[in-house]
Scaffold this active site. Structure first.
Site, PDB file in Angstrom:
ATOM      1  N   GLU A  40       0.888  -1.137  -0.016  1.00  0.00           N
ATOM      2  CA  GLU A  40      -0.035  -0.060   0.092  1.00  0.00           C
ATOM      3  C   GLU A  40       0.811   1.312   0.027  1.00  0.00           C
ATOM      4  O   GLU A  40       1.958   1.204   0.683  1.00  0.00           O
ATOM      5  CB  GLU A  40      -0.798   0.037   1.297  1.00  0.00           C
ATOM      6  CG  GLU A  40      -2.028   1.233   1.415  1.00  0.00           C
ATOM      7  CD  GLU A  40      -2.714   1.285   2.564  1.00  0.00           C
ATOM      8  OE1 GLU A  40      -3.856   1.444   2.468  1.00  0.00           O
ATOM      9  OE2 GLU A  40      -2.158   0.733   3.413  1.00  0.00           O
ATOM     10  N   LYS A 113      -9.985   0.630  -2.250  1.00  0.00           N
ATOM     11  CA  LYS A 113     -10.357   0.102  -0.768  1.00  0.00           C
ATOM     12  C   LYS A 113     -11.543   0.616  -0.235  1.00  0.00           C
ATOM     13  O   LYS A 113     -12.072   1.735  -0.377  1.00  0.00           O
ATOM     14  CB  LYS A 113      -9.134   0.765   0.011  1.00  0.00           C
ATOM     15  CG  LYS A 113      -9.043   0.360   1.352  1.00  0.00           C
ATOM     16  CD  LYS A 113      -7.831   0.967   2.144  1.00  0.00           C
ATOM     17  CE  LYS A 113      -7.587   0.796   3.629  1.00  0.00           C
ATOM     18  NZ  LYS A 113      -6.384   1.219   3.998  1.00  0.00           N
ATOM     19  N   CYS A 158      -4.982  -3.530   3.202  1.00  0.00           N
ATOM     20  CA  CYS A 158      -4.516  -3.291   4.660  1.00  0.00           C
ATOM     21  C   CYS A 158      -5.709  -3.416   5.648  1.00  0.00           C
ATOM     22  O   CYS A 158      -6.027  -4.402   6.258  1.00  0.00           O
ATOM     23  CB  CYS A 158      -3.760  -1.771   4.864  1.00  0.00           C
ATOM     24  SG  CYS A 158      -3.079  -1.402   6.195  1.00  0.00           S
TER      25      CYS A 158
END
Length: 269
Positions: A40, A113, A158
């Site tokens: 990321e 995301k 993440c």
């Protein structure tokens, strides 16, 4: 299929970060990897959240996307580009986007995301929603390997790691988790969560991460790793600093484990 989870300590200058990523992708290709996954924010860890706005690109055009496509073509690699900032619906926001590129340099999948990180322990404060616009859709794609095997690859980023329902719905053979975990949360939860997602889904997990102290003062946990479908860590970059965690994915072992313990077929809810 041989894969690489790439660990970086990205800084505030885009060109330097792309150069570092290029070196690491070349190393992955030299070691015979077919798939290399960047962490990321591989392209930028700014001094402030709004630095992402200046680096944002439109979908399909921009120096970061061109870099990923050219590296994929040059090395004959499947590359998943961690995350990069793409234009959002609002001018004051970006999408934190994960893009997958084929060895021909074609963008084959995009995941924005979904879960946005917020954390405040009195010393460190993060709130991604101040600058990032959340995505809404889970994404998986098919990766045809050189041996003819077709792998279903699920994308995540993440903080998504804390939401197992996302992974269950992907139906993937391989789960990717490019990340920039904080040192505090990573030390406590990184490996247990990765191993849990692998075990629950009887899937391989490839988790490249930012790892070290960055120019902006942030400290990330690192420990980039590959976990097998039984929850065993088969490769790990334990030290801070850039490097690779390389592993061979065994499709036969995965099929055997899924046959011996058909938990995915036993789901009720």
């Amino acid at each position: 299929m041989k894969v690489a989870a790439i660990q970086m300590v990205s800084g505030t200058r885009l060109d330097d970060n792309l150069a570092a990523a290029g070196r690491l992708l070349a190393q992955a290709a030299a070691q015979g990897c077919e798939l290399a996954v960047l962490p990321e924010y591989f392209c930028l860890m700014g001094r402030q959240d709004t630095d992402k706005l200046a680096a944002r690109e439109s979908a399909g055009a921009g120096p970061i996307q061109d870099f990923l496509a050219s590296c994929a073509r040059a090395h004959g690699l499947w590359i998943v580009g961690g995350t990069l900032p793409l234009a959002a619906g609002a001018q004051e926001r970006v999408r934190n986007t994960c893009l997958a590129f084929s060895p021909q340099g074609r963008s084959v999948a995009r995941y924005d995301k979904v879960h946005l990180f917020r954390f405040d322990n009195g010393r460190e404060r993060y709130d991604e929603a101040r600058v990032i616009e959340a995505g809404a859709e889970p994404v998986a794609f098919e990766l045809p390997a050189r041996d003819g095997r077709r792998w279903r690859v699920g994308l995540s980023v993440c903080y998504d790691l804390r939401f197992p329902e996302l992974y269950r719905g992907l139906g993937a053979d391989i789960l990717l988790v490019p990340s920039a975990f904080t040192h505090v949360t990573g030390q406590a939860h990184w490996e247990p969560l990765l191993r849990a997602r692998a075990i629950e889904n009887l899937a391989w997990v490839i988790a490249p991460a930012q790892g070290g102290v960055h120019e902006n003062g942030r400290r990330t946990w690192g420990h980039s790793m590959v976990v097998d479908p039984w929850g065993v860590v088969v490769a790990q970059r334990a030290e801070d600093g850039e490097g690779l965690a390389v592993a061979q994915l065994d499709a036969a072992r995965q099929a055997q484990l899924r046959a011996q313990l058909p938990a995915l077929d036993h789901r009720v809810l």
